[in-house]
Design a protein around this motif. Structure first.
Motif, short mmCIF file in Angstrom:
data_model
loop_
_atom_site.label_atom_id
_atom_site.label_comp_id
_atom_site.label_asym_id
_atom_site.label_seq_id
_atom_site.Cartn_x
_atom_site.Cartn_y
_atom_site.Cartn_z
N GLY A 92 59.08 18.41 44.64
CA GLY A 92 58.10 18.97 45.55
C GLY A 92 58.51 20.35 46.02
O GLY A 92 59.64 20.79 45.80
N ASP A 93 57.60 21.01 46.69
CA ASP A 93 57.82 22.36 47.21
C ASP A 93 58.33 22.34 48.65
O ASP A 93 58.52 23.38 49.25
N ASP A 94 58.56 21.15 49.21
CA ASP A 94 58.83 21.01 50.63
C ASP A 94 60.30 21.14 51.03
O ASP A 94 60.60 21.34 52.20
N SER A 95 61.22 21.04 50.06
CA SER A 95 62.63 21.09 50.43
C SER A 95 63.46 21.41 49.19
O SER A 95 63.14 20.95 48.09
N PRO A 96 64.55 22.17 49.34
CA PRO A 96 65.39 22.51 48.19
C PRO A 96 65.92 21.29 47.44
O PRO A 96 66.16 21.37 46.24
N GLU A 97 66.09 20.16 48.12
CA GLU A 97 66.55 18.95 47.45
C GLU A 97 65.50 18.36 46.51
O GLU A 97 65.80 17.50 45.70
N ARG A 98 64.25 18.83 46.64
CA ARG A 98 63.15 18.34 45.80
C ARG A 98 62.64 19.39 44.80
O ARG A 98 61.77 19.10 44.00
N TYR A 99 63.18 20.60 44.85
CA TYR A 99 62.79 21.61 43.86
C TYR A 99 63.27 21.15 42.48
O TYR A 99 64.38 20.60 42.36
N PRO A 100 62.50 21.39 41.43
CA PRO A 100 62.93 20.94 40.09
C PRO A 100 63.93 21.90 39.44
O PRO A 100 63.72 22.42 38.35
N THR A 101 65.04 22.11 40.13
CA THR A 101 66.14 22.87 39.54
C THR A 101 66.86 21.96 38.55
O THR A 101 66.69 20.73 38.58
N THR A 102 67.67 22.52 37.71
CA THR A 102 68.40 21.69 36.74
C THR A 102 69.30 20.69 37.46
O THR A 102 69.42 19.54 37.03
N GLU A 103 69.89 21.10 38.56
CA GLU A 103 70.74 20.20 39.34
C GLU A 103 69.94 18.99 39.83
O GLU A 103 70.38 17.84 39.69
N ASN A 104 68.77 19.26 40.41
CA ASN A 104 67.96 18.16 40.93
C ASN A 104 67.35 17.31 39.82
O ASN A 104 67.22 16.09 39.98
N VAL A 105 66.99 17.92 38.71
CA VAL A 105 66.46 17.15 37.58
C VAL A 105 67.53 16.19 37.08
O VAL A 105 67.26 15.00 36.82
N ALA A 106 68.76 16.65 36.96
CA ALA A 106 69.86 15.79 36.50
C ALA A 106 70.04 14.61 37.45
O ALA A 106 70.20 13.46 37.03
N ARG A 107 69.99 14.87 38.76
CA ARG A 107 70.13 13.79 39.75
C ARG A 107 68.98 12.80 39.63
O ARG A 107 69.18 11.58 39.66
N VAL A 108 67.76 13.32 39.48
CA VAL A 108 66.59 12.45 39.35
C VAL A 108 66.69 11.57 38.11
O VAL A 108 66.39 10.37 38.15
N LEU A 109 67.14 12.15 36.98
CA LEU A 109 67.32 11.35 35.77
C LEU A 109 68.29 10.20 36.04
O LEU A 109 68.05 9.06 35.65
N CYS A 110 69.38 10.50 36.70
CA CYS A 110 70.37 9.48 37.04
C CYS A 110 69.74 8.41 37.92
O CYS A 110 69.91 7.21 37.68
N ASP A 111 69.00 8.83 38.94
CA ASP A 111 68.39 7.88 39.86
C ASP A 111 67.39 6.96 39.16
O ASP A 111 67.34 5.75 39.41
N ILE A 112 66.57 7.54 38.27
CA ILE A 112 65.58 6.75 37.53
C ILE A 112 66.27 5.70 36.67
O ILE A 112 65.90 4.52 36.67
N VAL A 113 67.25 6.15 35.92
CA VAL A 113 67.96 5.22 35.03
C VAL A 113 68.72 4.17 35.84
O VAL A 113 68.67 2.98 35.52
N GLN A 114 69.40 4.59 36.90
CA GLN A 114 70.16 3.62 37.70
C GLN A 114 69.24 2.60 38.35
O GLN A 114 69.59 1.42 38.46
N SER A 115 68.07 3.01 38.76
CA SER A 115 67.12 2.07 39.34
C SER A 115 66.78 0.97 38.34
O SER A 115 66.71 -0.21 38.70
N TYR A 116 66.59 1.34 37.08
CA TYR A 116 66.34 0.34 36.04
C TYR A 116 67.58 -0.54 35.83
O TYR A 116 67.48 -1.77 35.76
#
Length: 147
Positions: free
Chosen positions: A89-113
């Protein structure tokens, strides 16, 4: 896929699985400090996910390779990352789709499974290459949580 050598992540587990994949996606970084990245543009991301564990599942897998690909590639390939509002999202730097945040999101998605699996494997590292010369490594904190 090109042959890659990844940074080694230390972990206490007996098994380690690495899944390589790529996906094409567009994004922009909604920050006045992002320079050219503030404009919509695209990348062919190259990802490697490292999953580790001590026990195999009922099929003899730590986790099925095709499942990992579906969780990442099928979700993000040929998409605009900013459009995935559950992750970015555009609301906070922790939600911007930077490479750092995309990597974290990928980890979170996979770990959730993985958390739903009886053998409880862990995603211990995500290597995400955005360009031929730029990449990020994300490793979750102790217990899989990120700070």
């Amino acid at each position: 896929m090109i042959q890659q050598i990844y940074p080694f992540v230390q972990h206490p587990y007996r098994y380690e699985l690495n899944k390589d994949m790529q996906f094409a996606a567009a994004h922009y970084v909604p920050s006045e400090h992002a320079g050219d990245c503030a404009r919509m543009h695209g990348h062919t991301y190259f990802a490697n996910l490292t999953i580790a564990g001590d026990r195999l599942d009922e099929s003899g897998f730590l986790v099925n390779f095709s499942t990992i690909k579906k969780l990442v590639h099928d979700k993000f390939d040929h998409s605009v990352l900013n459009g995935h509002s559950e992750y970015f999202g555009d609301d906070s730097p922790e939600r911007y789709p930077t490479t750092e945040n995309v990597a974290r999101v990928l980890c979170d998605i996979v770990q959730s499974y993985l958390d739903g699996m009886d053998n409880k494997p862990r995603c211990v590292q995500v290597f995400l290459r955005e360009t031929p010369t730029s990449y990020v490594i994300y490793r979750p904190g102790a217990g899989g949580a990120h700070e």
